[in-house]
Design a protein around this motif. Structure first.
Motif, PDB file in Angstrom:
ATOM      1  N   SER A  34      53.874  41.627  43.715  1.00  0.00           N
ATOM      2  CA  SER A  34      52.888  41.481  44.214  1.00  0.00           C
ATOM      3  C   SER A  34      51.555  41.892  44.374  1.00  0.00           C
ATOM      4  O   SER A  34      51.452  42.013  43.724  1.00  0.00           O
ATOM      5  CB  SER A  34      53.162  40.758  45.522  1.00  0.00           C
ATOM      6  N   VAL A  35      52.035  43.293  44.126  1.00  0.00           N
ATOM      7  CA  VAL A  35      50.779  44.291  44.499  1.00  0.00           C
ATOM      8  C   VAL A  35      50.912  45.477  43.187  1.00  0.00           C
ATOM      9  O   VAL A  35      49.245  44.927  42.884  1.00  0.00           O
ATOM     10  CB  VAL A  35      52.046  45.556  45.383  1.00  0.00           C
ATOM     11  N   ALA A  36      51.370  44.918  41.831  1.00  0.00           N
ATOM     12  CA  ALA A  36      51.096  45.607  40.905  1.00  0.00           C
ATOM     13  C   ALA A  36      49.958  45.086  40.613  1.00  0.00           C
ATOM     14  O   ALA A  36      49.203  45.234  39.972  1.00  0.00           O
ATOM     15  CB  ALA A  36      52.550  45.590  40.124  1.00  0.00           C
ATOM     16  N   PRO A  37      49.772  43.464  39.964  1.00  0.00           N
ATOM     17  CA  PRO A  37      48.736  43.071  39.578  1.00  0.00           C
ATOM     18  C   PRO A  37      47.674  42.721  40.192  1.00  0.00           C
ATOM     19  O   PRO A  37      46.071  42.909  39.689  1.00  0.00           O
ATOM     20  CB  PRO A  37      49.634  41.655  39.546  1.00  0.00           C
ATOM     21  N   ARG A  38      47.709  43.505  41.789  1.00  0.00           N
ATOM     22  CA  ARG A  38      46.433  43.417  41.842  1.00  0.00           C
ATOM     23  C   ARG A  38      45.994  44.763  41.748  1.00  0.00           C
ATOM     24  O   ARG A  38      44.289  44.683  41.819  1.00  0.00           O
ATOM     25  CB  ARG A  38      46.394  42.968  43.205  1.00  0.00           C
ATOM     26  N   LEU A  39      46.948  45.560  42.020  1.00  0.00           N
ATOM     27  CA  LEU A  39      46.279  46.828  40.860  1.00  0.00           C
ATOM     28  C   LEU A  39      45.727  47.159  39.769  1.00  0.00           C
ATOM     29  O   LEU A  39      44.898  47.833  39.892  1.00  0.00           O
ATOM     30  CB  LEU A  39      47.287  48.262  41.702  1.00  0.00           C
ATOM     31  N   LEU A  40      46.566  46.390  39.134  1.00  0.00           N
ATOM     32  CA  LEU A  40      45.532  46.416  37.398  1.00  0.00           C
ATOM     33  C   LEU A  40      44.684  45.692  37.611  1.00  0.00           C
ATOM     34  O   LEU A  40      43.858  46.090  36.969  1.00  0.00           O
ATOM     35  CB  LEU A  40      46.876  45.474  36.576  1.00  0.00           C
ATOM     36  N   ARG A  41      44.017  44.560  38.444  1.00  0.00           N
ATOM     37  CA  ARG A  41      42.778  43.839  38.033  1.00  0.00           C
ATOM     38  C   ARG A  41      41.563  44.489  38.944  1.00  0.00           C
ATOM     39  O   ARG A  41      41.162  44.417  38.343  1.00  0.00           O
ATOM     40  CB  ARG A  41      43.220  42.479  39.063  1.00  0.00           C
ATOM     41  N   GLY A  42      42.462  45.913  39.792  1.00  0.00           N
ATOM     42  CA  GLY A  42      41.300  46.401  40.055  1.00  0.00           C
ATOM     43  C   GLY A  42      40.416  47.716  38.923  1.00  0.00           C
ATOM     44  O   GLY A  42      40.112  47.990  39.341  1.00  0.00           O
ATOM     45  N   LEU A  43      41.477  48.006  37.859  1.00  0.00           N
ATOM     46  CA  LEU A  43      40.972  49.026  36.595  1.00  0.00           C
ATOM     47  C   LEU A  43      40.069  48.338  35.632  1.00  0.00           C
ATOM     48  O   LEU A  43      39.872  47.696  35.576  1.00  0.00           O
ATOM     49  CB  LEU A  43      42.337  49.388  36.044  1.00  0.00           C
ATOM     50  N   PRO A  44      39.366  49.623  35.127  1.00  0.00           N
ATOM     51  CA  PRO A  44      38.506  49.479  34.314  1.00  0.00           C
ATOM     52  C   PRO A  44      39.123  48.392  33.195  1.00  0.00           C
ATOM     53  O   PRO A  44      40.249  49.155  33.161  1.00  0.00           O
ATOM     54  CB  PRO A  44      37.469  50.274  33.733  1.00  0.00           C
ATOM     55  N   VAL A  45      38.384  47.852  32.473  1.00  0.00           N
ATOM     56  CA  VAL A  45      39.032  47.426  31.539  1.00  0.00           C
ATOM     57  C   VAL A  45      39.894  47.975  30.293  1.00  0.00           C
ATOM     58  O   VAL A  45      40.907  47.960  29.880  1.00  0.00           O
ATOM     59  CB  VAL A  45      37.710  46.583  30.531  1.00  0.00           C
ATOM     60  N   ASP A  46      39.250  49.347  29.969  1.00  0.00           N
ATOM     61  CA  ASP A  46      39.887  50.634  29.025  1.00  0.00           C
ATOM     62  C   ASP A  46      40.827  50.725  29.943  1.00  0.00           C
ATOM     63  O   ASP A  46      42.102  50.995  28.932  1.00  0.00           O
ATOM     64  CB  ASP A  46      39.133  51.172  28.663  1.00  0.00           C
ATOM     65  N   GLU A  47      41.110  51.383  30.837  1.00  0.00           N
ATOM     66  CA  GLU A  47      42.290  51.891  31.738  1.00  0.00           C
ATOM     67  C   GLU A  47      43.647  50.813  31.911  1.00  0.00           C
ATOM     68  O   GLU A  47      44.443  51.291  31.820  1.00  0.00           O
ATOM     69  CB  GLU A  47      41.291  51.898  32.863  1.00  0.00           C
ATOM     70  N   ARG A  48      43.239  49.228  31.582  1.00  0.00           N
ATOM     71  CA  ARG A  48      43.640  48.652  31.668  1.00  0.00           C
ATOM     72  C   ARG A  48      44.611  48.907  31.079  1.00  0.00           C
ATOM     73  O   ARG A  48      45.526  48.257  31.413  1.00  0.00           O
ATOM     74  CB  ARG A  48      43.538  47.193  32.826  1.00  0.00           C
ATOM     75  N   THR A  49      44.454  48.464  29.561  1.00  0.00           N
ATOM     76  CA  THR A  49      44.847  48.522  28.808  1.00  0.00           C
ATOM     77  C   THR A  49      45.245  49.190  28.247  1.00  0.00           C
ATOM     78  O   THR A  49      46.803  49.487  27.308  1.00  0.00           O
ATOM     79  CB  THR A  49      43.488  48.463  27.499  1.00  0.00           C
ATOM     80  N   LEU A  50      45.348  50.176  28.240  1.00  0.00           N
ATOM     81  CA  LEU A  50      46.268  51.565  28.151  1.00  0.00           C
ATOM     82  C   LEU A  50      47.114  51.696  29.152  1.00  0.00           C
ATOM     83  O   LEU A  50      48.731  51.964  28.883  1.00  0.00           O
ATOM     84  CB  LEU A  50      45.397  53.031  28.453  1.00  0.00           C
ATOM     85  N   THR A  51      47.360  51.025  30.069  1.00  0.00           N
ATOM     86  CA  THR A  51      48.236  50.965  31.620  1.00  0.00           C
ATOM     87  C   THR A  51      49.487  49.791  30.703  1.00  0.00           C
ATOM     88  O   THR A  51      50.434  50.531  30.593  1.00  0.00           O
ATOM     89  CB  THR A  51      48.119  50.480  33.124  1.00  0.00           C
ATOM     90  N   ALA A  52      48.634  48.801  29.866  1.00  0.00           N
ATOM     91  CA  ALA A  52      49.308  47.708  30.362  1.00  0.00           C
ATOM     92  C   ALA A  52      50.331  48.448  28.566  1.00  0.00           C
ATOM     93  O   ALA A  52      51.747  47.453  28.804  1.00  0.00           O
ATOM     94  CB  ALA A  52      48.526  46.342  29.421  1.00  0.00           C
TER      95      ALA A  52
END
Length: 452
Positions: free
Chosen positions: A110-128
């Motif tokens: 439940s925590v992971a999606p919340r943290l991912l949503r707070g990332l900038p788009v480019d960082e979220r893409t790299l992490t995903a």
């Protein structure tokens, strides 16, 4: 650490704990202000969850990030639970993508999606992208932040590109060289770039690449990186296109984790995955109790063997005196063989197809060990008891050592063949198996020699 450094660290931890117990935050802050990052990490690893969060909040922002990056992922997860959302978001955004994934693996779903949503788009893409690979694959541990060069680029232009990306890339000491299809065609080191003439091309200076596939097992890729002695290993997809890079520090971390896991399982426990002093008591109990139940059930085999040969023991009670010696020797011999072969598997010195070669070697090793111990056992037992009992002990030691070494050498290979961790098949199970078979061998030899 040297003994002096260890004592200094222990003194610092004690002083911090005393300051925290007295709620003296200024004193705590001054104690950690001048300490090196690795010492602060060591201090935090030894504190309980509440005090760990207090100490972390006393660190300046940049220092806090350095400490957070060096903590085991399990303790990072504990800190996320203790910190406020704004603090967590700031730290999470500053982590490298591969470090973020390690942290996400430790957090509740439940925590992971919340943290991912707070990332900038480019960082979220790299992490995903890293999150998309299987749990134990090297794709899950690689960094998607790297510098690439083309073979036709001149050295002067290549150095300019490296300088422009030096703060964003995981490493610039080893740089993959790719073609228009992003296929890795070579690698070049920063040293070679600096040593080349401005008009030289990258293609003229690059060397043959060694790569790992993103779906490869993380331990295998890390072992390859270490064996090659390279600072970084390009990671490619199934079509040879570059998708990431594995640095030597991440490779060493993977190997350390695997070594800890193997050592724990060979000792009959699950790995703690966190520093011992910061592990809750119940988690330590859980890591051991299942194995104890399994081994206790396995030990009933020994009891069954003793009950079958109860009449033999009743006729010559002196045989009972040697049971601990014989099963202990068999277990130790099997464990030695299993540990050696498990290590050889980890280093890729043997493969599962080498099972017959390993069996042949361990039969000979076990027979020689059994012969040496058997002669000694025969001599001592014949003097203390009688010749026939000495012959039983000598022959039993020869037989048990041969069987134990053979079983211990082959079991890790069988485990690898059926895709089970070889460490699981090592010491605990081998000891239980050899105890039972060793007693059967012992009593059969006793019946034949003593005619009972």
């Amino acid at each position: 650490m040297t003994p002096e450094q260890t004592r200094a660290l222990d003194d610092r931890v004690l002083a911090i704990e005393q300051a925290l117990s007295a709620d003296d935050l200024p004193a705590t802050s001054s104690l950690i202000a001048d300490a090196p990052t690795h010492e602060v990490v060591a201090v935090i690893e030894r504190l309980d969850a509440r005090r760990r969060a207090v100490v972390y909040r006393l660190l300046p922002k940049q220092r806090a990030l350095e400490v957070f990056e060096d903590l085991p992922a399990s303790l990072q997860g504990d800190l996320v639970d203790a910190l406020q959302d704004s603090e967590v978001a700031a730290v999470f955004a500053d982590l490298d993508p591969d470090d973020r994934v390690r942290l996400l693996d430790e957090l509740p779903a439940s925590v992971a999606p919340r943290l991912l949503r707070g990332l900038p788009v480019d960082e979220r893409t790299l992490t995903a992208a890293v999150l998309g690979y299987p749990q134990d694959s090297i794709g899950r541990r690689m960094s998607p932040e790297y510098v690439t060069l083309r073979p036709s680029v001149r050295v002067s232009d290549a150095l300019a590109r490296v300088r422009s990306r030096v703060r964003d890339a995981e490493t610039v000491y080893t740089i993959p060289v790719i073609d228009d299809a992003r296929t890795v065609v070579g690698v070049i080191s920063l040293r070679d770039l600096l040593g080349g003439a401005d008009d030289d091309t990258v293609g003229a200076l690059m060397s043959e690449p060694h790569t790992a596939t993103a779906t490869d097992d993380a331990e295998d890729a890390a072992r390859l990186c270490a064996d090659l002695g390279v600072l970084a290993l390009p990671v490619v997809d199934s079509e040879g296109r570059l998708v990431g890079i594995l640095t030597i520090d991440d490779a060493v971390r993977i190997l350390e984790q695997e070594e800890s896991e193997d050592a724990a399982r060979q000792g009959g426990a699950e790995p703690l995955r966190r520093p011992y002093l910061s592990t809750p008591i119940l988690r330590i109990v859980r890591s051991r109790v299942v194995w104890l139940f399994v081994l206790a059930v396995g030990a009933t085999l020994t009891v069954q063997v003793l009950s079958v040969f109860e009449d033999t023991l009743a006729q010559l009670t002196v045989l009972a005196l040697f049971v601990p010696l014989l099963i202990g020797t068999g277990g130790n011999t099997g464990n030695q063989a299993a540990t050696t072969v498990t290590r050889a598997l980890a280093l890729s010195e043997v493969r599962t197809r080498d099972v017959w070669r390993v069996l042949s070697r361990e039969v000979r090793v076990g027979a020689l060990l059994g012969l040496l111990l058997g002669v000694l056992g025969f001599a001592i037992t014949s003097v203390v008891f009688d010749l026939q009992v000495g012959l039983v002990i000598g022959l039993t030691l020869l037989s048990i050592c041969t069987v134990s070494a053979s079983v211990g050498g082959v079991m890790p290979l069988l485990a690898r063949a059926i895709r089970v961790d070889p460490a699981v098949f090592s010491n605990p199970f081998i000891t239980t198996f050899v105890d039972a078979t060793g007693l059967v061998i012992y009593f059969l030899i006793a019946r034949a020699v003593l005619q009972i």
